[in-house]
Structure formats: structure tokens, C-alpha cells
Design a protein around this motif. Sequence first.
Motif, PDB file in Angstrom:
ATOM      1  N   ASP A   1       0.812  -1.237  -0.309  1.00 38.15           N
ATOM      2  CA  ASP A   1      -0.022   0.027   0.020  1.00 38.15           C
ATOM      3  C   ASP A   1       0.900   1.206  -0.084  1.00 38.15           C
ATOM      4  OD1 ASP A   1      -2.395  -1.573   0.010  1.00 38.15           O
ATOM      5  OD2 ASP A   1      -2.537  -1.488   2.178  1.00 38.15           O
ATOM      6  N   ILE A   2       1.941   1.308   0.769  1.00 36.78           N
ATOM      7  CA  ILE A   2       2.693   2.310   0.878  1.00 36.78           C
ATOM      8  C   ILE A   2       3.661   2.625  -0.499  1.00 36.78           C
ATOM      9  CG2 ILE A   2       5.125   3.117   1.642  1.00 36.78           C
ATOM     10  CD1 ILE A   2       3.056   3.680   3.719  1.00 36.78           C
ATOM     11  N   ILE A   3       3.852   1.659  -1.221  1.00 38.72           N
ATOM     12  CA  ILE A   3       4.292   1.785  -2.431  1.00 38.72           C
ATOM     13  C   ILE A   3       3.663   2.454  -3.406  1.00 38.72           C
ATOM     14  CG2 ILE A   3       5.296   0.423  -4.659  1.00 38.72           C
ATOM     15  CD1 ILE A   3       6.410  -1.705  -2.575  1.00 38.72           C
ATOM     16  N   TYR A   4       2.292   1.946  -3.406  1.00 41.51           N
ATOM     17  CA  TYR A   4       1.206   2.664  -4.346  1.00 41.51           C
ATOM     18  C   TYR A   4       0.846   4.030  -4.031  1.00 41.51           C
ATOM     19  CZ  TYR A   4       0.884  -1.544  -7.266  1.00 41.51           C
ATOM     20  OH  TYR A   4       1.077  -2.801  -7.910  1.00 41.51           O
ATOM     21  N   GLU A   5       0.790   4.272  -2.686  1.00 33.85           N
ATOM     22  CA  GLU A   5       0.531   5.674  -2.280  1.00 33.85           C
ATOM     23  C   GLU A   5       1.563   6.650  -2.466  1.00 33.85           C
ATOM     24  OE1 GLU A   5      -0.407   5.041   1.755  1.00 33.85           O
ATOM     25  OE2 GLU A   5      -2.383   3.895   1.450  1.00 33.85           O
ATOM     26  N   LEU A   6       2.846   6.374  -2.611  1.00 33.84           N
ATOM     27  CA  LEU A   6       3.766   7.135  -2.947  1.00 33.84           C
ATOM     28  C   LEU A   6       4.283   7.020  -4.355  1.00 33.84           C
ATOM     29  CD1 LEU A   6       6.510   6.511   0.191  1.00 33.84           C
ATOM     30  CD2 LEU A   6       4.770   8.257  -0.162  1.00 33.84           C
ATOM     31  N   GLY A   7       3.675   6.292  -5.258  1.00 36.51           N
ATOM     32  CA  GLY A   7       3.988   6.370  -6.491  1.00 36.51           C
ATOM     33  C   GLY A   7       5.072   5.615  -6.920  1.00 36.51           C
ATOM     34  N   LEU A   8       5.521   4.501  -6.097  1.00 34.04           N
ATOM     35  CA  LEU A   8       6.713   3.922  -6.371  1.00 34.04           C
ATOM     36  C   LEU A   8       6.529   2.216  -7.095  1.00 34.04           C
ATOM     37  CD1 LEU A   8       8.473   4.425  -3.143  1.00 34.04           C
ATOM     38  CD2 LEU A   8       9.016   5.448  -5.078  1.00 34.04           C
ATOM     39  N   GLU A   9       5.323   2.234  -7.629  1.00 33.08           N
ATOM     40  CA  GLU A   9       5.143   0.989  -8.241  1.00 33.08           C
ATOM     41  C   GLU A   9       5.945   0.485  -9.508  1.00 33.08           C
ATOM     42  OE1 GLU A   9       1.820   4.047  -9.647  1.00 33.08           O
ATOM     43  OE2 GLU A   9       3.026   3.362  -7.771  1.00 33.08           O
ATOM     44  N   ARG A  10       6.380   1.627 -10.391  1.00 30.32           N
ATOM     45  CA  ARG A  10       7.113   1.288 -11.313  1.00 30.32           C
ATOM     46  C   ARG A  10       8.536   0.969 -11.070  1.00 30.32           C
ATOM     47  NH1 ARG A  10       5.451   6.102 -15.799  1.00 30.32           N
ATOM     48  NH2 ARG A  10       3.175   5.482 -15.908  1.00 30.32           N
ATOM     49  N   CYS A  11       9.187   1.163 -10.066  1.00 31.36           N
ATOM     50  CA  CYS A  11      10.483   1.103  -9.560  1.00 31.36           C
ATOM     51  C   CYS A  11      10.547   0.038  -8.350  1.00 31.36           C
ATOM     52  CB  CYS A  11      11.248   2.251  -9.142  1.00 31.36           C
ATOM     53  SG  CYS A  11      10.680   3.143  -7.747  1.00 31.36           S
ATOM     54  N   GLN A  12       9.369  -0.556  -8.067  1.00 27.90           N
ATOM     55  CA  GLN A  12       9.287  -1.429  -6.760  1.00 27.90           C
ATOM     56  C   GLN A  12      10.154  -2.491  -6.748  1.00 27.90           C
ATOM     57  OE1 GLN A  12       5.583  -3.354  -6.129  1.00 27.90           O
ATOM     58  NE2 GLN A  12       5.047  -3.182  -8.316  1.00 27.90           N
ATOM     59  N   ASP A  13      10.655  -3.333  -7.790  1.00 24.89           N
ATOM     60  CA  ASP A  13      11.869  -4.286  -8.294  1.00 24.89           C
ATOM     61  C   ASP A  13      13.157  -3.759  -8.606  1.00 24.89           C
ATOM     62  OD1 ASP A  13       9.662  -6.134  -7.165  1.00 24.89           O
ATOM     63  OD2 ASP A  13       8.814  -5.971  -9.219  1.00 24.89           O
ATOM     64  N   THR A  14      13.231  -2.364  -8.150  1.00 25.01           N
ATOM     65  CA  THR A  14      14.518  -1.879  -8.790  1.00 25.01           C
ATOM     66  C   THR A  14      15.406  -1.769  -7.432  1.00 25.01           C
ATOM     67  OG1 THR A  14      13.676  -0.513 -10.569  1.00 25.01           O
ATOM     68  CG2 THR A  14      15.745   0.117  -9.961  1.00 25.01           C
ATOM     69  N   MET A  15      16.895  -1.967  -7.564  1.00 25.16           N
ATOM     70  CA  MET A  15      17.546  -1.999  -6.593  1.00 25.16           C
ATOM     71  C   MET A  15      17.783  -0.566  -5.960  1.00 25.16           C
ATOM     72  SD  MET A  15      20.995  -4.177  -7.053  1.00 25.16           S
ATOM     73  CE  MET A  15      20.728  -5.970  -6.892  1.00 25.16           C
ATOM     74  N   ILE A  16      17.846  -0.118  -4.718  1.00 23.65           N
ATOM     75  CA  ILE A  16      18.034   1.278  -4.274  1.00 23.65           C
ATOM     76  C   ILE A  16      19.107   1.702  -4.972  1.00 23.65           C
ATOM     77  CG2 ILE A  16      18.362   2.661  -2.314  1.00 23.65           C
ATOM     78  CD1 ILE A  16      15.541   1.484  -2.181  1.00 23.65           C
ATOM     79  N   GLY A  17      20.222   1.145  -5.084  1.00 27.07           N
ATOM     80  CA  GLY A  17      21.606   1.778  -5.508  1.00 27.07           C
ATOM     81  C   GLY A  17      22.349   2.800  -4.495  1.00 27.07           C
ATOM     82  N   GLY A  18      23.522   2.917  -5.019  1.00 21.61           N
ATOM     83  CA  GLY A  18      24.588   3.947  -4.106  1.00 21.61           C
ATOM     84  C   GLY A  18      25.384   4.362  -5.031  1.00 21.61           C
ATOM     85  N   SER A  19      26.692   4.630  -4.332  1.00 18.78           N
ATOM     86  CA  SER A  19      27.930   5.357  -4.958  1.00 18.78           C
ATOM     87  C   SER A  19      28.349   4.218  -6.127  1.00 18.78           C
ATOM     88  CB  SER A  19      28.844   5.300  -4.105  1.00 18.78           C
ATOM     89  OG  SER A  19      28.414   6.382  -2.982  1.00 18.78           O
ATOM     90  N   PHE A  20      28.326   2.835  -6.092  1.00 18.68           N
ATOM     91  CA  PHE A  20      28.860   2.224  -6.923  1.00 18.68           C
ATOM     92  C   PHE A  20      27.815   1.078  -7.599  1.00 18.68           C
ATOM     93  CE2 PHE A  20      32.233   2.942  -3.487  1.00 18.68           C
ATOM     94  CZ  PHE A  20      32.951   3.430  -4.427  1.00 18.68           C
ATOM     95  N   VAL A  21      26.640   1.159  -7.199  1.00 18.16           N
ATOM     96  CA  VAL A  21      25.525   0.412  -7.672  1.00 18.16           C
ATOM     97  C   VAL A  21      24.524   1.454  -8.255  1.00 18.16           C
ATOM     98  CG1 VAL A  21      23.923  -1.185  -7.214  1.00 18.16           C
ATOM     99  CG2 VAL A  21      25.976  -1.213  -5.924  1.00 18.16           C
ATOM    100  N   ARG A  22      24.130   1.247  -9.615  1.00 20.17           N
ATOM    101  CA  ARG A  22      22.998   1.862 -10.285  1.00 20.17           C
ATOM    102  C   ARG A  22      21.625   1.449  -9.689  1.00 20.17           C
ATOM    103  NH1 ARG A  22      22.227   2.576 -16.651  1.00 20.17           N
ATOM    104  NH2 ARG A  22      20.713   4.235 -16.668  1.00 20.17           N
ATOM    105  N   GLY A  23      20.790   2.400  -9.242  1.00 22.35           N
ATOM    106  CA  GLY A  23      19.521   2.104  -8.732  1.00 22.35           C
ATOM    107  C   GLY A  23      18.533   3.296  -9.234  1.00 22.35           C
TER     108      GLY A  23
END
Length: 744
Positions: free
Chosen positions: A273-295
Motif C-alpha cells: 500500500d505504501i508503494i502505491y500511495e507514494l507512486g513507487l510501483e514502477r520501480c518497486q523491483d529496482t535496487m535502491i543503488g548507491g555510489s557504486f551500484v546503479r539504482g
Amino acid sequence: MSNSTSSGLIRTKSEQLVEAMSAAMKSPTEAAAAGVESIVNLSRNSSRRLLSAAASPGRSGARSNTHIRKSRSAQMKFDLDDVSSGAALSRASSASLGFSFPFTGFTLPPDDVADSKPFSDDDDNNEDLEGGGVREKKKLQTEPTLPIYLKFTDVTYKVVLKGMTSTVEKDILKGISGCVDPSEVLALMGPSGSGKTTLLSLLGGRAKEPPHGGSITYNDQRYSKSLKCRIGFVTQDDVLFPHLTVRETLTYAARLRLPKTLTKVEKEQRAKDIIYELGLERCQDTMIGGSFVRGVSGGERKRVCIGNEIIVNPSLLFLDEPTSGLDSTTALRIVETLHNIAEAGKTVITTIHQPSSRLFLKFNKLILLGKGSLLYFGKASEAMGYFSSIGCSPLIAMNPAEFMLDLANGNVIDISVPSEWMDRVQTGNPEARTKDGKPAPAVVHEYLVEAYETKVAEAEKKKLMAPIPIDDELKVRSKTREWGASWGNQYSILFCRGLKERRHDYFSWLRITQVVATATVLGMLWWQSGSDDPSKLQDQAGLLFFISVFWGFFPVFTAIFTFPQERAMLNKERAADMYRLSAYFMARTTSDLPLDLILPVIFLLVVYFMAGLRMDTAAFFLTISIVFLCIIAAQGLGLVIGATLMDLKKATTLASVTVMTFMLAGGYFVKDVPVFISWLRYLSYNYHTYKLLLKVQYGHLSHTIHGVRVGDGYKEAGVLGAMVVGYRLVAYLSLRRMKLHPGA
């Protein structure tokens, strides 16, 4: 006509839309008299929806992707006196859909609800507008959010700056007062170094020390640990695990933080529910990422941080510069999300550096700080009027936030100044003006502080002194700490999270290549060197010692990074009471064990048969067990060093010296160690591992190999086992001794 329209309004929305379409089919005279105005209103709403989608694609996309559930009741709130107007149909369409999402309370504005896809009251299934699936939102918690009125009066804060010869106290905050109510968004604005983050930390109970003066109350009560579960705090830095996906991040947070009364399925549903309420459904299976990881993008990462906090339905939400580093459109979307959160009855306080004019107009209240002093507190919409009343107005079209930040910095270029300032400049000393004749920043700051204290401060303090009419339901009740999961569940959740997060590091191609290449080189150097003749085993003893050194060196320098690197995450999660420190420590140290076993097995499969070591099944598996015991003992040493120092440079230096000493005392380089330092070898896990490997390979041939007397091996195994437990116990006590967060 009025009676017929009234009867139509009592019907369902679907029937009203049918009537509107029927009205369009009538003659022009009847349409003008009965239905044209209603159809025009519906067209306007559709046009407005298209325009808003073009202006803010991200926001409209998030709303269109929201899964709309059936309203519990047809709440048509309108005056029957307005029935005669043709706008009644449009108003009824909006009011009949006046619903809000549960738990976080994201409320759709009536205009946006009216623009949603029409549906009948008998519809049981709601479409996923993006994926075409069916989704129903379930209310996971019926308990409403506790409204909290936050007030702070004359808050002061100081820090002690220690120099080489003296110590100096520096005032960070100088008597800051203000308040914020539920359903409001308070913005803390000011130049860098003005005290915004310090004030936010004090209000959120996250400062290292309490305020040195003044009072901060929540529903007229002081801060207590019982408030921790009602506060969400989003730091400026996005502290997230880079290798976890958006869905995994929010799911683990839900399973750890939501109350035990909810089942695992309900907690996971809450994360969705939080994912859909914040509009994150398109990237829900994408890694968060960081300095050396694309996300994910910066805006999506910030929304994940917000979702981590609102997942527990907090009453107070604090955010430290949530729009830093984001473009204006993404920043606007973040602020609109904060407004949606506040509309559910939550109190939202955020620091902001330099918002655009659109962002500035979104805030309900504003605090402007300058050098730790209060320059303005009140409604954001009235700020420009206040500065105009004291003689400060922009001479050109200017963003209100930019204008106020210029004033707070003492910059009055393109700003009209009161004549009083110029009088001070002309009659005062030369330091009171700049080269171009403008007032110096110190003069500007002094005037702004005096103006606020003279014209506004007293009236605002009187308002703050008035008690809030609080009944028993609004009192923050003291209660014992309640964990969202039992110790066993915390351990299992953190164990699984650790495996998923670190498997990418353990099985990187660089690490696998390093191990396989080293094993191959060793196998070629000691190719089929095995022999039953003890006199020919001297060279192979060097191979066994190298194995004990290699797998005693490698884990130490991996483990020393464990706690220093995760300190920010540990501070954040422990401050929110997500789990017990003991559960985290056990999960963190044991989740590495399955990963630590795989690479040594690959290493030994290559070396063992290439070098021609003892071809016996029991000997092979005993060799693997001894190497594994050496690894977890060395890993324990690395955990101790990292947890004790919490500084990577110091930890690396100490680990280098320790490992080198243990290697030299390992029994291979020096046979006759002086008595006064001979005790050092018994502290070396390399020494005990080397003796065990010699026992397994050659214990059946000789009692002394390469000058090392081989015993039965039980003493060496016991010492390594004691190191495994002892090192980890010391590391845990070091973490427990450190104050990881205020109030821990």
C-alpha cells in the motif's frame, strides 16, 4: 426543474452520469435549460485533469496509478439550496467520492476525485490503471493517528569548541519559539549554519544533548521514550541498503516495525500500500543503488525514506532537507507528498534550504533563522507582508524564499531598506557599511532581530502560553517499549536481509577471480607435491601455512568494515526501536557464515587435488572444517577491532599490525621463539590452524613436521572455538557500551 434535479442528486453517481448524457441528446432548448451546464462542468474537470497531467506528469501518474477502492458510503455533502444551479452535478460527483486512504491518510482532493474513472456503486473490483490488474486496499489498522500539538519556547542550544589551548562556547540557537498543529507543514528555512538541522533534531528528540534552555512540549507534555514510536525522522542523507529493492526495503521495515497484532501477510500488504500511495510501483523491483551500484532516482530514493517512516503511521514527521539535490519538479512532488501526509492529521516539520516559489507557497507555517536567531515565525503566506511592514521589499520580481534568504544573509542588493538603516550607516562607524554604501550584514541582522522581537515576538509568545484544550484521549501515555516482532522473528528477518544485501559483494566476479586465481597459482607451484616420506613434506608444510595465513588475513579486513560502514544504518534503525541490538548482532555475524563457507570450498577443491594432499575423504572434510574455523575466528577479531574503534583508518592500521604479528608467531618462520615472547603464539589463530592442518595431513606419519610438534589436535580446536565465541562477545559489549543514539 429544481424538483427533478433534486431527485436525481439522491441517486447514485452512475445514474446521474446517465442523466447527463441523456440531457445532451435532448433538443438544444432543453439542454440549455437542464443539462448543458452540468456537461460543461464535467468537460472542464476533464480538461483540468489533462492540463495537470501535462504540468506534473509524475504526480498525475502516481494518482492515476492509485488503486481506487469502493467508498464505504456515498458521502454527498452539498447544500440542497444550490440544487438549482447546473454545477450541482459536478459538485455531487466530487463529494460522492470523498474518501481517504487508511493508515497514512493520503486524501485525494475533490477535483482529482471527480476526474477519476467513473464507476458504479455495485462495482466490487477496481482496476489497476497501469497494470490492468485487480487490487483492493484493506485497512490494516483501525486506530487513528494521535494528533500532536508541538510547541517550543525560547529554545537555546550551545556547543563547546575545544581548541589546542582553550575551549569556547558557541551559541547555535538563541531563544527560538514557535508551534505547529496537526494537519500543518512547518518549514524551517535559513542560510547554511543558521541552526535548522539542530532545531529539527531537538524537536525530534534526536539531538545528542537536550536543549540548554527553553521548553519543548508535545500536547503540553515533555518528551519521553513513549513518543519514539509516534515520531518519524527522515535524515538528510538517504541511509538505505543499496542492494535491496524498493519492495524489499519497505517490506523488511514493515515486518520489523509494525505491531505484533498484525500477521506477516498484513504487514507485507501494508508495504505494498505504501508503494502505491507514494507512486513507487514502477520501480518497486529496482535496487535502491548507491555510489557504486546503479539504482532508483534521487526523488524515488527520498520517497522510499519517507515510506520507511510513515509505514508505522507516525503522529509527527520530521524531515531534514528532503528536496536537496532534486530538480524543481521532483522537489514539488516530494512537498505535495508531505501535504498529503499532513492532511491525514499528522504534524510535519521539515528543513528546506532554498525552495522555489511554488514550493514556498505550499507551506502552512514558516520559521526563518539567521545566525541562530529567529527572524520570522508565522504563516508562510503572510511573510512577505511582514517584511514589507518593517520596510524591506524586493525592488524586482523575486522568489519570496530567495528574498528572505538574502535578508537572512545580510544581502540587501535589489531590496529596499528602511531609512533607519541608512541613518545608522551614515552616522555609525565605517564597519557598518559595505564598499557600495549598503548596510553591512551585521547591521541588517541586528535590525531584523530587533524588529521581530518588537513587533511579533511578544504576541506569539502569549499564544504559545495558552494551554491546549487536551482531553484524556490526546494525552501521550507512558508505556513500556513494544517491539514489532519477537526476538526470534527479528533475528530471522535481519538474517534474511543480511543474506540478500551481502550476497552481491561476496559473489562479485572480482572476489571469485581473486580466490580462484590464487588457488590455481598455489596448485601449480605445489603440483602433486604429496608424499608419504616425512623428509619430503617440508615444502608442503609451507603450503599449509600459507592456507592458514591467507584465510586468516582475508576475513579480518572484510569484517573490520562491518560496523563502521553500518553505523549510520544502525543509528537510524535503533533510534526507531526497530529491533534489539542483540538480535541485530547475532543476525549480522551469522548471516555471513553461509557466504563465508562457499569460497573456501572452491579454493580447497582447486588446491587440494592439484597439490596432491592426503587423498582421504575424512581428511578432506576435516581440512575444510579447520579452514572454516580459522575464518570465523579471524572474522571475530575483525569485528572486535571495528566495533571498538569505529574508525576505518585506525581499524585498518591496528588490524595490519595484529595480523602481521600473528603470522610471524604462527610457528613457520621462527622455530625457537624467546621465552619472554613465546606466549604470543598461543594468541595467534594462524598457529593453531597450522598445527591442525599438519595433524590432519601428516599426523599418521610423524609427530613432528617442520619443527612443529603435532599433538592430538583437541587443544588447538578448543582454543579456536574459544576465539570464535570470545571475540564476538567482546565486539557485542563494545557495541552495547557505545551510545549509538540519544535515549537508546
